[in-house]
Design a protein around this motif. Structure first.
Motif, mmCIF file in Angstrom:
data_model
loop_
_atom_site.group_PDB
_atom_site.id
_atom_site.type_symbol
_atom_site.label_atom_id
_atom_site.label_comp_id
_atom_site.label_asym_id
_atom_site.label_seq_id
_atom_site.Cartn_x
_atom_site.Cartn_y
_atom_site.Cartn_z
ATOM 1 N N SER A 1 0.816 -1.213 0.000
ATOM 2 C CA SER A 1 0.000 0.000 0.000
ATOM 3 C C SER A 1 0.851 1.265 0.000
ATOM 4 O O SER A 1 0.479 2.263 -0.615
ATOM 5 N N GLY A 2 1.995 1.248 0.651
ATOM 6 C CA GLY A 2 2.887 2.411 0.623
ATOM 7 C C GLY A 2 3.416 2.683 -0.769
ATOM 8 O O GLY A 2 3.496 3.838 -1.207
ATOM 9 N N VAL A 3 3.736 1.625 -1.497
ATOM 10 C CA VAL A 3 4.209 1.774 -2.876
ATOM 11 C C VAL A 3 3.095 2.347 -3.755
ATOM 12 O O VAL A 3 3.347 3.189 -4.627
ATOM 13 N N LEU A 4 1.855 1.912 -3.515
ATOM 14 C CA LEU A 4 0.729 2.432 -4.288
ATOM 15 C C LEU A 4 0.546 3.931 -4.062
ATOM 16 O O LEU A 4 0.322 4.689 -5.014
ATOM 17 N N VAL A 5 0.656 4.343 -2.821
ATOM 18 C CA VAL A 5 0.492 5.765 -2.513
ATOM 19 C C VAL A 5 1.621 6.580 -3.143
ATOM 20 O O VAL A 5 1.381 7.651 -3.709
ATOM 21 N N VAL A 6 2.845 6.091 -3.079
ATOM 22 C CA VAL A 6 3.975 6.797 -3.702
ATOM 23 C C VAL A 6 3.786 6.847 -5.221
ATOM 24 O O VAL A 6 4.055 7.869 -5.863
ATOM 25 N N GLY A 7 3.286 5.757 -5.813
ATOM 26 C CA GLY A 7 3.023 5.741 -7.248
ATOM 27 C C GLY A 7 1.966 6.756 -7.641
ATOM 28 O O GLY A 7 2.100 7.458 -8.644
ATOM 29 N N LEU A 8 0.900 6.840 -6.853
ATOM 30 C CA LEU A 8 -0.134 7.848 -7.139
ATOM 31 C C LEU A 8 0.403 9.263 -6.968
ATOM 32 O O LEU A 8 0.049 10.163 -7.738
ATOM 33 N N LEU A 9 1.250 9.466 -5.985
ATOM 34 C CA LEU A 9 1.866 10.783 -5.799
ATOM 35 C C LEU A 9 2.734 11.142 -6.998
ATOM 36 O O LEU A 9 2.705 12.281 -7.477
ATOM 37 N N ALA A 10 3.477 10.165 -7.514
ATOM 38 C CA ALA A 10 4.306 10.407 -8.695
ATOM 39 C C ALA A 10 3.439 10.753 -9.908
ATOM 40 O O ALA A 10 3.776 11.663 -10.684
ATOM 41 N N CYS A 11 2.327 10.054 -10.072
ATOM 42 C CA CYS A 11 1.415 10.369 -11.182
ATOM 43 C C CYS A 11 0.823 11.766 -11.021
ATOM 44 O O CYS A 11 0.707 12.517 -11.992
ATOM 45 N N PHE A 12 0.458 12.119 -9.793
ATOM 46 C CA PHE A 12 -0.068 13.452 -9.535
ATOM 47 C C PHE A 12 0.950 14.527 -9.896
ATOM 48 O O PHE A 12 0.618 15.519 -10.550
ATOM 49 N N ILE A 13 2.194 14.328 -9.490
ATOM 50 C CA ILE A 13 3.243 15.307 -9.796
ATOM 51 C C ILE A 13 3.468 15.394 -11.306
ATOM 52 O O ILE A 13 3.621 16.490 -11.858
ATOM 53 N N LEU A 14 3.454 14.250 -11.994
ATOM 54 C CA LEU A 14 3.619 14.237 -13.439
ATOM 55 C C LEU A 14 2.523 15.042 -14.121
ATOM 56 O O LEU A 14 2.791 15.892 -14.976
#
Length: 90
Positions: free
Chosen positions: A66-79
């Motif tokens: 779940s931590g990796v998922l949240v970091v992935g979503l944060l990366a998509c948001f920043i992109l």
């Protein structure tokens, strides 16, 4: 959940060859995975989703990452945010 499904199935697969199509596919899959996790957390606090054993099995797979998922979503948001700022300031 529906936003992730639309993002990955309609836009992501429709524009697979494009960078933004791949970004939509990845972010859509991440959104659906987080939605399953959230639905099961809500289910634990109130009865109603107990008969969906397949969703519970997916949650068992998602919970450790779940931590990796949240970091992935944060990366998509920043992109997406950087792209929108560049388009507006461009």
């Amino acid at each position: 959940m529906l936003g992730g499904l639309w993002n990955s199935a309609w836009h992501g697969l429709r524009y697979w060859g494009d960078f933004w199509g791949k970004a939509a596919l990845v972010s859509g899959i991440l959104m659906m995975a987080v939605a399953v996790a959230v639905l099961l957390v809500v289910e634990r606090s109130s009865a109603g989703w107990g008969h969906f054993a397949s969703v519970r099995a997916v949650y068992k797979l998602i919970k450790p990452v779940s931590g990796v998922l949240v970091v992935g979503l944060l990366a998509c948001f920043i992109l997406y945010a950087v792209a929108l700022v560049r388009l507006n300031l461009g």
